[in-house]
Design a protein around this motif. Structure first.
Motif, PDB file in Angstrom:
ATOM      1  N   SER A  97       4.353 -43.084  38.176  1.00  0.00           N
ATOM      2  CA  SER A  97       3.385 -42.123  38.705  1.00  0.00           C
ATOM      3  C   SER A  97       1.962 -42.647  38.632  1.00  0.00           C
ATOM      4  N   HIS A  98       1.716 -43.623  37.755  1.00  0.00           N
ATOM      5  CA  HIS A  98       0.380 -44.216  37.641  1.00  0.00           C
ATOM      6  C   HIS A  98       0.291 -45.564  38.352  1.00  0.00           C
ATOM      7  N   GLY A  99       1.275 -45.860  39.195  1.00  0.00           N
ATOM      8  CA  GLY A  99       1.233 -47.066  40.006  1.00  0.00           C
ATOM      9  C   GLY A  99       1.424 -48.354  39.238  1.00  0.00           C
ATOM     10  N   GLU A 100       2.104 -48.282  38.085  1.00  0.00           N
ATOM     11  CA  GLU A 100       2.279 -49.459  37.246  1.00  0.00           C
ATOM     12  C   GLU A 100       3.621 -50.149  37.446  1.00  0.00           C
ATOM     13  N   GLU A 101       4.459 -49.607  38.327  1.00  0.00           N
ATOM     14  CA  GLU A 101       5.751 -50.214  38.631  1.00  0.00           C
ATOM     15  C   GLU A 101       5.724 -50.640  40.098  1.00  0.00           C
ATOM     16  N   GLY A 102       5.384 -51.903  40.334  1.00  0.00           N
ATOM     17  CA  GLY A 102       5.193 -52.376  41.696  1.00  0.00           C
ATOM     18  C   GLY A 102       6.428 -52.309  42.569  1.00  0.00           C
ATOM     19  N   GLY A 103       7.608 -52.259  41.955  1.00  0.00           N
ATOM     20  CA  GLY A 103       8.828 -52.216  42.745  1.00  0.00           C
ATOM     21  C   GLY A 103       9.170 -50.857  43.306  1.00  0.00           C
ATOM     22  N   THR A 104       8.408 -49.836  42.933  1.00  0.00           N
ATOM     23  CA  THR A 104       8.677 -48.475  43.407  1.00  0.00           C
ATOM     24  C   THR A 104       7.570 -48.027  44.346  1.00  0.00           C
ATOM     25  N   GLU A 105       7.945 -47.688  45.564  1.00  0.00           N
ATOM     26  CA  GLU A 105       6.983 -47.232  46.566  1.00  0.00           C
ATOM     27  C   GLU A 105       6.728 -45.737  46.412  1.00  0.00           C
ATOM     28  N   LEU A 106       5.482 -45.361  46.217  1.00  0.00           N
ATOM     29  CA  LEU A 106       5.115 -43.956  46.160  1.00  0.00           C
ATOM     30  C   LEU A 106       4.946 -43.428  47.573  1.00  0.00           C
ATOM     31  N   LEU A 107       5.634 -42.332  47.860  1.00  0.00           N
ATOM     32  CA  LEU A 107       5.591 -41.725  49.187  1.00  0.00           C
ATOM     33  C   LEU A 107       4.461 -40.706  49.251  1.00  0.00           C
ATOM     34  N   PRO A 108       3.974 -40.398  50.446  1.00  0.00           N
ATOM     35  CA  PRO A 108       2.890 -39.427  50.577  1.00  0.00           C
ATOM     36  C   PRO A 108       3.274 -38.074  49.974  1.00  0.00           C
ATOM     37  N   CYS A 109       2.352 -37.489  49.236  1.00  0.00           N
ATOM     38  CA  CYS A 109       2.580 -36.188  48.607  1.00  0.00           C
ATOM     39  C   CYS A 109       1.267 -35.424  48.634  1.00  0.00           C
ATOM     40  N   GLU A 110       1.333 -34.195  49.128  1.00  0.00           N
ATOM     41  CA  GLU A 110       0.106 -33.413  49.302  1.00  0.00           C
ATOM     42  C   GLU A 110      -0.389 -32.780  48.009  1.00  0.00           C
ATOM     43  N   HIS A 111       0.380 -32.879  46.932  1.00  0.00           N
ATOM     44  CA  HIS A 111      -0.009 -32.287  45.653  1.00  0.00           C
ATOM     45  C   HIS A 111      -0.505 -33.395  44.732  1.00  0.00           C
ATOM     46  N   GLU A 112      -1.733 -33.272  44.281  1.00  0.00           N
ATOM     47  CA  GLU A 112      -2.348 -34.337  43.488  1.00  0.00           C
ATOM     48  C   GLU A 112      -1.695 -34.524  42.124  1.00  0.00           C
ATOM     49  N   ASP A 113      -1.023 -33.504  41.616  1.00  0.00           N
ATOM     50  CA  ASP A 113      -0.418 -33.614  40.285  1.00  0.00           C
ATOM     51  C   ASP A 113       1.032 -34.083  40.345  1.00  0.00           C
ATOM     52  N   LEU A 114       1.523 -34.432  41.545  1.00  0.00           N
ATOM     53  CA  LEU A 114       2.906 -34.848  41.713  1.00  0.00           C
ATOM     54  C   LEU A 114       2.981 -36.190  42.428  1.00  0.00           C
ATOM     55  N   VAL A 115       4.093 -36.889  42.228  1.00  0.00           N
ATOM     56  CA  VAL A 115       4.399 -38.080  43.019  1.00  0.00           C
ATOM     57  C   VAL A 115       5.824 -37.950  43.545  1.00  0.00           C
ATOM     58  N   CYS A 116       6.092 -38.633  44.654  1.00  0.00           N
ATOM     59  CA  CYS A 116       7.420 -38.638  45.256  1.00  0.00           C
ATOM     60  C   CYS A 116       7.844 -40.088  45.487  1.00  0.00           C
ATOM     61  N   PHE A 117       9.100 -40.377  45.244  1.00  0.00           N
ATOM     62  CA  PHE A 117       9.626 -41.707  45.542  1.00  0.00           C
ATOM     63  C   PHE A 117      11.145 -41.606  45.704  1.00  0.00           C
ATOM     64  N   ARG A 118      11.727 -42.650  46.261  1.00  0.00           N
ATOM     65  CA  ARG A 118      13.169 -42.667  46.517  1.00  0.00           C
ATOM     66  C   ARG A 118      13.940 -42.928  45.224  1.00  0.00           C
ATOM     67  N   ASP A 119      15.084 -42.277  45.113  1.00  0.00           N
ATOM     68  CA  ASP A 119      15.955 -42.518  43.963  1.00  0.00           C
ATOM     69  C   ASP A 119      16.534 -43.919  44.056  1.00  0.00           C
ATOM     70  N   ILE A 120      16.564 -44.614  42.920  1.00  0.00           N
ATOM     71  CA  ILE A 120      17.040 -45.996  42.909  1.00  0.00           C
ATOM     72  C   ILE A 120      18.534 -46.082  43.190  1.00  0.00           C
ATOM     73  N   ARG A 121      19.272 -44.985  42.908  1.00  0.00           N
ATOM     74  CA  ARG A 121      20.700 -44.918  43.206  1.00  0.00           C
ATOM     75  C   ARG A 121      20.951 -43.685  44.063  1.00  0.00           C
TER      76      ARG A 121
END
Length: 254
Positions: A121-145
């Motif tokens: 959520s703080h952008g420290e895992e380069g292998g995970t793409e953060l998807l657009p999210c309209e809520h500033e307190d949330l993040v969205c990304f794809r499940d690895i499995r």
């Protein structure tokens, strides 16, 4: 390791330590196809096949394989059993910070550097793409499995424990997470919101000790394993709607 009580549900079996002859209650991790896996006496692994809530067979295997199964299951680590299904418990708030072996306390505690979802959520895992999210307190990304053609996770940026630790004041947060889940589906060209499944794994069946909402679609195309892992009205999974009902009920009685 030999006999066990086959009247218990498969996620909490009694194994017998052959050397000491003492029964030991062992927390097990739910795996698909009615398989339970966990650490048996003296750190050995144990694998049990079950059908209809009755254990069929059990055998030991090396701890390395036990660790592999634990890492690839949808369950929490050893820390106690769930006790009852989500639908049977009176209130998630009553459990407080003691919910689940790896659940942590309720409410926001900021950032935990050991938590992979905090780092994502703080952008420290380069292998995970953060998807657009309209809520500033949330993040969205794809499940690895992924368990479905569309499978996303909605995660609060602040470190919050599992869904069982939530209280009535977290209702707005859960509502935002649900809205973000629907929005990410629509943004990815999935518009049939009647054919989705959104929910949380109930402790101790939580793979990560940071609140996260599973968003899967289309629900009608879930495979056999996914239907087990994200099964409605099960011991290990609660839908977002059911969680909202619980929190709303708690709010009405407080």
């Amino acid at each position: 390791m030999k006999a066990f009580d086959n009247t218990l549900p498969p996620f909490c079996l009694h194994l017998m330590n052959q050397q000491e002859g003492k029964a030991a209650r062992v927390p097990f991790l739910f795996l698909p196809l009615g398989v339970a896996a966990g650490k048996g006496p003296q750190g050995r692994g144990a694998l049990c096949w079950a059908l209809g809530g009755r254990a069929l067979c059990c055998f030991a295997f090396p701890p390395s394989l036990a660790s592999f199964l634990q890492a690839h299951s949808m369950a929490g680590e050893e820390g106690g059993s769930s006790g009852s299904s989500p639908a049977a418990e009176p209130s998630p708030g009553a459990a407080g910070g003691a919910a689940g072996g790896e659940g942590g306390g309720g409410g926001s505690s900021g950032y935990d550097g050991k938590c992979v979802f905090c780092r994502i959520s703080h952008g420290e895992e380069g292998g995970t793409e953060l998807l657009p999210c309209e809520h500033e307190d949330l993040v969205c990304f794809r499940d690895i499995r992924p368990g479905a053609p569309h499978h996303y996770l909605v995660v609060p940026k602040n470190h919050i424990g599992n869904c069982k630790t939530l209280k009535s004041e977290h209702i707005p947060l859960v509502e935002r997470m649900m809205a973000a889940g629907k929005a990410i589906l629509q943004r990815n060209k999935f518009t049939d919101l009647n054919d989705i499944r959104m929910g949380f794994h109930w402790p101790p069946f939580c793979s990560i000790a940071h609140l996260h909402l599973h968003v899967l679609a289309p629900a009608s195309q879930l495979g056999f394993l996914s239907r087990m892992i994200y099964r409605i009205n099960s011991y290990w999974f609660i839908t977002a709607e059911q969680l909202m009902e619980r929190l709303t009920s708690e709010s009405a009685t407080s």
